[in-house]
Enzyme design. Structure first.
Site, short mmCIF file in Angstrom:
data_model
loop_
_atom_site.label_atom_id
_atom_site.label_comp_id
_atom_site.label_asym_id
_atom_site.label_seq_id
_atom_site.Cartn_x
_atom_site.Cartn_y
_atom_site.Cartn_z
N LYS A 53 17.15 25.44 -16.72
CA LYS A 53 16.41 26.40 -15.29
C LYS A 53 17.40 26.03 -14.22
O LYS A 53 17.62 26.89 -13.34
CB LYS A 53 14.97 25.87 -15.02
CG LYS A 53 14.21 26.73 -13.91
CD LYS A 53 12.84 26.03 -13.90
CE LYS A 53 13.00 24.69 -13.25
NZ LYS A 53 11.70 24.20 -12.81
N ASP A 54 17.59 25.03 -13.84
CA ASP A 54 18.28 24.63 -12.69
C ASP A 54 20.05 25.03 -12.73
O ASP A 54 20.64 25.56 -11.84
CB ASP A 54 18.34 22.92 -12.37
CG ASP A 54 16.90 22.75 -11.72
OD1 ASP A 54 16.61 21.53 -11.70
OD2 ASP A 54 16.39 23.69 -11.32
N HIS A 92 13.07 21.10 -2.13
CA HIS A 92 12.99 19.74 -2.41
C HIS A 92 14.02 19.67 -3.72
O HIS A 92 13.89 20.13 -4.53
CB HIS A 92 11.64 19.09 -2.74
CG HIS A 92 11.79 17.63 -3.17
ND1 HIS A 92 11.12 17.25 -4.17
CD2 HIS A 92 12.31 16.47 -2.52
CE1 HIS A 92 11.37 15.76 -4.40
NE2 HIS A 92 12.24 15.55 -3.23
N GLU A 150 0.87 -1.19 0.06
CA GLU A 150 -0.08 0.05 0.06
C GLU A 150 0.97 1.22 0.05
O GLU A 150 1.49 1.64 1.02
CB GLU A 150 -0.95 -0.01 1.34
CG GLU A 150 -2.13 -0.93 1.25
CD GLU A 150 -2.88 -0.84 2.66
OE1 GLU A 150 -2.65 -0.02 3.34
OE2 GLU A 150 -3.90 -1.69 2.64
N TYR A 205 5.82 11.42 -6.95
CA TYR A 205 5.59 11.92 -5.64
C TYR A 205 4.17 12.66 -5.86
O TYR A 205 3.67 13.24 -6.68
CB TYR A 205 6.56 12.91 -5.37
CG TYR A 205 6.95 13.78 -6.48
CD1 TYR A 205 7.79 13.36 -7.52
CD2 TYR A 205 6.61 15.22 -6.30
CE1 TYR A 205 8.10 14.59 -8.46
CE2 TYR A 205 6.99 16.30 -7.38
CZ TYR A 205 7.82 15.62 -8.59
OH TYR A 205 8.07 16.35 -9.43
N ARG A 237 17.56 17.14 -10.16
CA ARG A 237 16.29 17.83 -10.22
C ARG A 237 16.13 18.81 -9.14
O ARG A 237 15.69 18.17 -8.03
CB ARG A 237 15.01 17.06 -10.67
CG ARG A 237 15.16 16.30 -11.78
CD ARG A 237 13.95 15.41 -11.96
NE ARG A 237 14.09 14.78 -13.47
CZ ARG A 237 13.48 15.11 -14.46
NH1 ARG A 237 12.37 16.24 -14.30
NH2 ARG A 237 13.41 14.44 -15.65
N ASP A 272 -0.47 14.08 -8.39
CA ASP A 272 0.54 13.15 -8.39
C ASP A 272 1.39 13.45 -9.37
O ASP A 272 0.86 13.70 -10.59
CB ASP A 272 0.01 11.75 -8.47
CG ASP A 272 -0.68 10.96 -7.21
OD1 ASP A 272 -1.32 9.75 -7.70
OD2 ASP A 272 -0.40 11.55 -6.10
N HIS A 319 13.73 23.15 -5.54
CA HIS A 319 12.55 23.87 -6.04
C HIS A 319 11.80 23.91 -4.81
O HIS A 319 11.59 22.99 -3.97
CB HIS A 319 11.99 22.96 -7.03
CG HIS A 319 12.67 22.63 -8.36
ND1 HIS A 319 12.61 21.70 -9.30
CD2 HIS A 319 13.83 23.24 -8.76
CE1 HIS A 319 13.56 21.81 -10.17
NE2 HIS A 319 14.40 22.84 -9.69
N LYS A 356 5.10 17.19 0.04
CA LYS A 356 5.39 16.22 -0.94
C LYS A 356 5.74 14.83 -0.26
O LYS A 356 6.34 14.78 0.70
CB LYS A 356 6.47 16.59 -1.98
CG LYS A 356 6.39 17.87 -2.69
CD LYS A 356 7.54 18.19 -3.49
CE LYS A 356 7.19 19.57 -4.12
NZ LYS A 356 8.61 20.33 -4.58
C1 T46 Z 1 6.44 20.51 -11.49
C2 T46 Z 1 5.63 20.55 -12.67
C3 T46 Z 1 6.06 20.70 -14.21
N1 T46 Z 1 5.30 20.76 -15.09
C4 T46 Z 1 5.75 20.85 -16.45
C5 T46 Z 1 6.69 22.19 -16.54
C6 T46 Z 1 7.61 21.71 -17.53
O1 T46 Z 1 7.26 22.34 -18.91
C7 T46 Z 1 7.93 20.10 -17.36
C8 T46 Z 1 9.23 20.09 -16.25
O2 T46 Z 1 9.18 20.85 -15.35
P1 T46 Z 1 10.40 21.01 -14.51
O3 T46 Z 1 11.73 21.05 -15.32
O4 T46 Z 1 10.19 22.03 -13.60
O5 T46 Z 1 10.52 19.58 -13.70
P2 T46 Z 1 11.57 19.14 -12.55
O6 T46 Z 1 12.67 19.86 -12.79
O7 T46 Z 1 11.38 17.64 -12.48
O8 T46 Z 1 10.72 19.79 -11.16
C9 T46 Z 1 10.44 19.25 -10.19
O9 T46 Z 1 11.58 18.80 -9.52
C10 T46 Z 1 11.50 18.90 -8.05
C11 T46 Z 1 12.22 17.43 -7.86
C12 T46 Z 1 10.32 18.95 -7.31
O10 T46 Z 1 10.19 18.80 -6.17
C13 T46 Z 1 9.22 19.74 -8.14
O11 T46 Z 1 8.03 18.96 -8.03
C14 T46 Z 1 9.45 20.18 -9.33
O12 T46 Z 1 9.88 21.26 -9.61
O13 T46 Z 1 6.67 19.85 -16.56
C15 T46 Z 1 4.02 20.51 -14.94
O14 T46 Z 1 3.00 20.66 -15.88
N2 T46 Z 1 3.44 20.38 -13.73
C16 T46 Z 1 4.22 20.32 -12.48
O15 T46 Z 1 3.58 19.98 -11.40
#
Ligand code: T46
Length: 188
Positions: free
Chosen positions: A168-169, A118, A27, A131, A58, A46, A61, A71
Site C-alpha cells: 500500500k505504501d 503521520h 505514567e 499509539y 509506515r 490504542d 497516513h 495520535k
Molecule cells: C491502522 C489500522 C489497521 N488495521 C488493520 C488493517 C490492516 O489489515 C492491518 C495493517 O494496517 P496498515 O498496513 O494500515 O498498518 P500501518 O501501515 O502500520 O498503518 C498505520 O501507520 C501509521 C504510522 C499510522 O499512523 C496509522 O495509524 C496507520 O495508518 O491492520 C486495523 O485493523 N485497525 C487500524 O486502526
C-alpha cells in the site's frame, strides 16, 4: 516535560520516569496531567505495531473527517524517527514536516493533532510502537501520501530505495495529487 515542535500543536512529551533499584515506572498517559497543559484530546483506540527490520517505513497516513485522528505515539521497544506533516488548508505551515526521534530508553512521545499526515521509520530492528488515536479505525476514510514525495522532501535518514514498505505504501499517491480534507482552525 513538553516541547513544541516547529509545527503548531505537534508536541514532544516526555513523561517523568521514576527509577529505582528494580528499574523504572512511568505514567505513559494521564489525561489530568495533559489537561493542565491544555491538551484535552479524548483518545478512543490504542494501536501497536511491530516492525522487524531497520528502515521499515509506515506512512504517510491519515483518516479524513469525520474520522480524523489525533495520535499520541510512543516506542515500547527500539527507536523510530516519527514524522508529522501539516496538511490543514490555510495553515501557514501547510506541507511542512517535523520529525522527532522517539525511543524506549528516553520514553518520549509525540502528540500529533488531527489534520496531519503521520509516519515513522524504524532506526532499530524489532521495533514496537504504541499509539493512542482520537477516532476509531475507519478504513473508508483512510488516505496516504508517498513517504518520499519530492514536494514534502521529508528527511527520513535513509535512502528511499532502502525503505521496507507495505504494498500500500509503495503505491501511495504523490502530494501533488493530494486534496486536503482538513482546514486550519480559524481559517475559512
Ligand atoms: C491502522 C489500522 C489497521 N488495521 C488493520 C488493517 C490492516 O489489515 C492491518 C495493517 O494496517 P496498515 O498496513 O494500515 O498498518 P500501518 O501501515 O502500520 O498503518 C498505520 O501507520 C501509521 C504510522 C499510522 O499512523 C496509522 O495509524 C496507520 O495508518 O491492520 C486495523 O485493523 N485497525 C487500524 O486502526
Amino acid at each position: 516535560m513538553l516541547n513544541e515542535t516547529k509545527l503548531g500543536g505537534v508536541i514532544e512529551i516526555t513523561p517523568r520516569r521514576f527509577a529505582d533499584s528494580r528499574g523504572h515506572f512511568t505514567e505513559t498517559y494521564n489525561a489530568d496531567s495533559l489537561a493542565q497543559h491544555g491538551i484535552t484530546t479524548a483518545f478512543v483506540q490504542d494501536n501497536q505495531s511491530y516492525s522487524r527490520d531497520i528502515g521499515t517505513v509506515r506512512g504517510l497516513h491519515f483518516q479524513a473527517p469525520p474520522s480524523a485522528q489525533a495520535k499520541l505515539v510512543r516506542v515500547l521497544q527500539g527507536v523510530i524517527w516519527d514524522v508529522a506533516v501539516d496538511v490543514r488548508k490555510g495553515s501557514p505551515t501547510f506541507g511542512h514536516w517535523a520529525g522527532v526521534e522517539l525511543s524506549d530508553t528516553v520514553g518520549n512521545q509525540l502528540l500529533i493533532p488531527e489534520g496531519f499526515l503521520h509516519g515513522f521509520v524504524t532506526r532499530t530492528a524489532d521495533c514496537m510502537v504504541a499509539y493512542k488515536c482520537s477516532a476509531t479505525y475507519a478504513p473508508d476514510t483512510e488516505g496516504s501520501v508517498r513517504f518520499d514525495d519530492p514536494d514534502l522532501a521529508v528527511d527520513w535518514g535513509i535512502k528511499p530505495e532502502d525503505a521496507v514498505l507495505s504494498d500500500k505504501d509503495a503505491a501511495a499517491p504523490s502530494f501533488a495529487a493530494f486534496v486536503s480534507p482538513f482546514i486550519c482552525e480559524g481559517t475559512s
